[in-house]
Design a protein around this motif. Structure first.
Motif, PDB file in Angstrom:
ATOM      1  N   LEU A 102       0.820  -1.208   0.000  1.00 13.83           N
ATOM      2  CA  LEU A 102       0.000   0.000   0.000  1.00 13.83           C
ATOM      3  C   LEU A 102       0.856   1.262   0.000  1.00 13.83           C
ATOM      4  CD1 LEU A 102      -2.765  -1.084   2.532  1.00 13.83           C
ATOM      5  CD2 LEU A 102      -2.950  -0.980   0.040  1.00 13.83           C
ATOM      6  N   ILE A 103       1.964   1.225   0.708  1.00 15.03           N
ATOM      7  CA  ILE A 103       2.883   2.368   0.716  1.00 15.03           C
ATOM      8  C   ILE A 103       3.445   2.598  -0.687  1.00 15.03           C
ATOM      9  CG2 ILE A 103       5.107   3.208   1.570  1.00 15.03           C
ATOM     10  CD1 ILE A 103       4.454   1.780   4.223  1.00 15.03           C
ATOM     11  N   ARG A 104       3.774   1.501  -1.384  1.00 15.08           N
ATOM     12  CA  ARG A 104       4.286   1.633  -2.765  1.00 15.08           C
ATOM     13  C   ARG A 104       3.225   2.212  -3.688  1.00 15.08           C
ATOM     14  NH1 ARG A 104       6.797  -3.464  -1.567  1.00 15.08           N
ATOM     15  NH2 ARG A 104       5.155  -4.614  -2.664  1.00 15.08           N
ATOM     16  N   VAL A 105       1.974   1.788  -3.510  1.00 11.29           N
ATOM     17  CA  VAL A 105       0.872   2.321  -4.323  1.00 11.29           C
ATOM     18  C   VAL A 105       0.752   3.834  -4.128  1.00 11.29           C
ATOM     19  CG1 VAL A 105      -1.646   2.373  -4.570  1.00 11.29           C
ATOM     20  CG2 VAL A 105      -0.457   0.185  -4.417  1.00 11.29           C
ATOM     21  N   LEU A 106       0.795   4.286  -2.882  1.00 11.04           N
ATOM     22  CA  LEU A 106       0.688   5.712  -2.585  1.00 11.04           C
ATOM     23  C   LEU A 106       1.854   6.494  -3.174  1.00 11.04           C
ATOM     24  CD1 LEU A 106      -0.488   5.363   1.115  1.00 11.04           C
ATOM     25  CD2 LEU A 106      -1.812   6.456  -0.710  1.00 11.04           C
ATOM     26  N   ARG A 107       3.045   5.945  -3.080  1.00 16.19           N
ATOM     27  CA  ARG A 107       4.227   6.626  -3.616  1.00 16.19           C
ATOM     28  C   ARG A 107       4.206   6.711  -5.134  1.00 16.19           C
ATOM     29  NH1 ARG A 107       8.716   3.978   0.565  1.00 16.19           N
ATOM     30  NH2 ARG A 107       8.294   5.438   2.283  1.00 16.19           N
ATOM     31  N   GLY A 134      -2.572   0.891  11.683  1.00 20.07           N
ATOM     32  CA  GLY A 134      -2.006   0.732  10.349  1.00 20.07           C
ATOM     33  C   GLY A 134      -2.145   1.937   9.447  1.00 20.07           C
ATOM     34  N   GLY A 135      -3.320   2.550   9.431  1.00 18.84           N
ATOM     35  CA  GLY A 135      -3.544   3.695   8.553  1.00 18.84           C
ATOM     36  C   GLY A 135      -2.640   4.865   8.886  1.00 18.84           C
ATOM     37  N   ILE A 136      -2.456   5.127  10.186  1.00 21.30           N
ATOM     38  CA  ILE A 136      -1.573   6.206  10.620  1.00 21.30           C
ATOM     39  C   ILE A 136      -0.138   5.901  10.204  1.00 21.30           C
ATOM     40  CG2 ILE A 136      -0.577   7.373  12.625  1.00 21.30           C
ATOM     41  CD1 ILE A 136      -3.364   8.281  12.164  1.00 21.30           C
ATOM     42  N   ASP A 137       0.290   4.664  10.412  1.00 21.12           N
ATOM     43  CA  ASP A 137       1.660   4.277  10.075  1.00 21.12           C
ATOM     44  C   ASP A 137       1.927   4.426   8.581  1.00 21.12           C
ATOM     45  OD1 ASP A 137       4.237   3.288  10.719  1.00 21.12           O
ATOM     46  OD2 ASP A 137       3.659   1.289  10.051  1.00 21.12           O
ATOM     47  N   ILE A 138       0.976   3.981   7.763  1.00 23.44           N
ATOM     48  CA  ILE A 138       1.118   4.093   6.310  1.00 23.44           C
ATOM     49  C   ILE A 138       1.173   5.559   5.891  1.00 23.44           C
ATOM     50  CG2 ILE A 138      -0.049   3.687   4.102  1.00 23.44           C
ATOM     51  CD1 ILE A 138      -1.167   1.096   5.335  1.00 23.44           C
ATOM     52  N   ALA A 139       0.289   6.386   6.449  1.00 21.19           N
ATOM     53  CA  ALA A 139       0.241   7.809   6.094  1.00 21.19           C
ATOM     54  C   ALA A 139       1.543   8.508   6.457  1.00 21.19           C
ATOM     55  CB  ALA A 139      -0.933   8.477   6.806  1.00 21.19           C
ATOM     56  N   ARG A 140       2.091   8.194   7.619  1.00 22.22           N
ATOM     57  CA  ARG A 140       3.354   8.808   8.056  1.00 22.22           C
ATOM     58  C   ARG A 140       4.500   8.441   7.109  1.00 22.22           C
ATOM     59  NH1 ARG A 140       3.805   9.609  14.075  1.00 22.22           N
ATOM     60  NH2 ARG A 140       5.706   8.356  14.037  1.00 22.22           N
ATOM     61  N   LYS A 141       4.551   7.176   6.708  1.00 22.52           N
ATOM     62  CA  LYS A 141       5.654   6.714   5.871  1.00 22.52           C
ATOM     63  C   LYS A 141       5.515   7.176   4.417  1.00 22.52           C
ATOM     64  CE  LYS A 141       6.756   2.714   8.739  1.00 22.52           C
ATOM     65  NZ  LYS A 141       6.704   1.249   8.905  1.00 22.52           N
ATOM     66  N   ALA A 142       4.272   7.312   3.947  1.00 24.23           N
ATOM     67  CA  ALA A 142       4.040   7.735   2.558  1.00 24.23           C
ATOM     68  C   ALA A 142       3.874   9.238   2.440  1.00 24.23           C
ATOM     69  CB  ALA A 142       2.813   7.023   1.993  1.00 24.23           C
ATOM     70  N   GLY A 143       3.705   9.945   3.565  1.00 23.64           N
ATOM     71  CA  GLY A 143       3.556  11.396   3.535  1.00 23.64           C
ATOM     72  C   GLY A 143       2.261  11.864   2.916  1.00 23.64           C
ATOM     73  N   VAL A 144       1.137  11.158   3.230  1.00 24.69           N
ATOM     74  CA  VAL A 144      -0.155  11.523   2.642  1.00 24.69           C
ATOM     75  C   VAL A 144      -1.188  11.785   3.743  1.00 24.69           C
ATOM     76  CG1 VAL A 144       0.294  10.164   0.570  1.00 24.69           C
ATOM     77  CG2 VAL A 144      -0.937   9.111   2.491  1.00 24.69           C
ATOM     78  N   ALA A 145      -2.295  12.388   3.354  1.00 28.67           N
ATOM     79  CA  ALA A 145      -3.382  12.670   4.284  1.00 28.67           C
ATOM     80  C   ALA A 145      -4.350  11.491   4.348  1.00 28.67           C
ATOM     81  CB  ALA A 145      -4.129  13.930   3.851  1.00 28.67           C
TER      82      ALA A 145
END
Length: 270
Positions: A102-107, A134-145
């Motif tokens: 999911l992080i790769r998809v966002l990036r 999980g959602g918070i962790d993904i957002a922090r690592k991908a830099g998204v809202a």
């Protein structure tokens, strides 16, 4: 290349099919709250039609995160073609791999859809079940809202035959939350929970108030039973996916929440 194909299929085929298949009204508002893509859509989980509803309602293409269980073969094939990331909710390593995907998809510039409650919220009083980290962790690592999304179901009240008769589903996109690696993850989760509850309450408070005397006997019990009957798997087994829940959340999860009389009224205890 593959994501682009799935994006075109989603826009030109899937949404049109979903619109033709549903037999109820779908009301969508709050899209002005969605920031520039990519974002994480954190969606309230409350019923059998949650996935098709949100896919149709989201204005851009988004990759869905879904559990491998409780999905029939035909639906799983369609979701796979739509680019869904499947996860074994019981397997910690599989959850980690899904998060990385999911992080790769966002990036790559695409949005994602998650259901942070983990399972259906059948509570009569909780605006949401405890949200996962999980959602918070993904957002922090991908830099998204993260955009909190409410889905509220409205039913044909005159029908009490143990089945869900959906009349309307109201979807509202709430005020986004922007997690940061510099902040406290606990505080950011609390902020998301507040935004999540606020957007759902904003729909509920718009509804006409109903007096207790106007509510049919066994109304809530029939409502819960229809939910249980429509659930694709073992409803009791789903309790294990309520993240960090106390006994209070568990006792509100399914039908036997309290002792009731023959008319469905809660029996008072001394």
């Amino acid at each position: 290349m593959l994501i682009g194909l799935r994006e075109r299929l989603n826009k030109n085929i899937y949404r049109k099919i979903l619109k033709q298949m549903r037999a109820y009204d779908l009301v969508v508002d709050g899209t002005e709250n969605i920031p520039e893509s990519p974002v994480i859509y954190a969606v309230h989980h409350g019923g059998i039609a949650d996935i098709p509803n949100i896919i149709e309602a989201i204005p851009d293409y988004a990759v869905l995160l879904a559990g491998k269980d409780n999905i029939d073969f035909a639906s799983k094939c369609l979701l796979f073609l739509a680019g869904t990331v499947f996860v074994n909710r019981k397997d910690k390593d599989d959850r980690r791999k899904a998060k990385q995907k999911l992080i790769r998809v966002l990036r790559k510039g695409r949005s994602i859809i998650i259901f942070p409650e983990g399972t259906w919220n059948l509570s009569p009083s909780k605006l949401h079940l405890p949200l996962t980290w999980g959602g918070i962790d993904i957002a922090r690592k991908a830099g998204v809202a993260i955009v909190p999304v409410a889905q509220e179901y409205f039913y044909e009240e005159s029908v009490l035959d143990g089945k869900e008769h959906i009349q309307k589903v109201h979807i509202r996109f709430g005020t986004p939350v922007q997690p940061s690696v510099a902040g406290s993850i606990e505080e950011q989760l609390a902020q998301l929970e507040g935004a999540f509850a606020t957007v759902r309450w904003s729909i509920l408070e718009e509804q006409t108030l109903t007096g207790r005397a106007e509510i049919p006997d066994m109304y809530y019990q029939n409502y819960i039973q229809s939910k249980i009957n429509s659930f694709p798997g073992d409803i009791e087994a789903e309790e294990q996916y309520i993240y960090g829940a106390s006994d209070e959340f568990y006792q509100y999860f399914w039908l036997n929440i309290a002792q009731c009389d023959a008319q469905g009224r809660i029996v008072r205890k001394k």
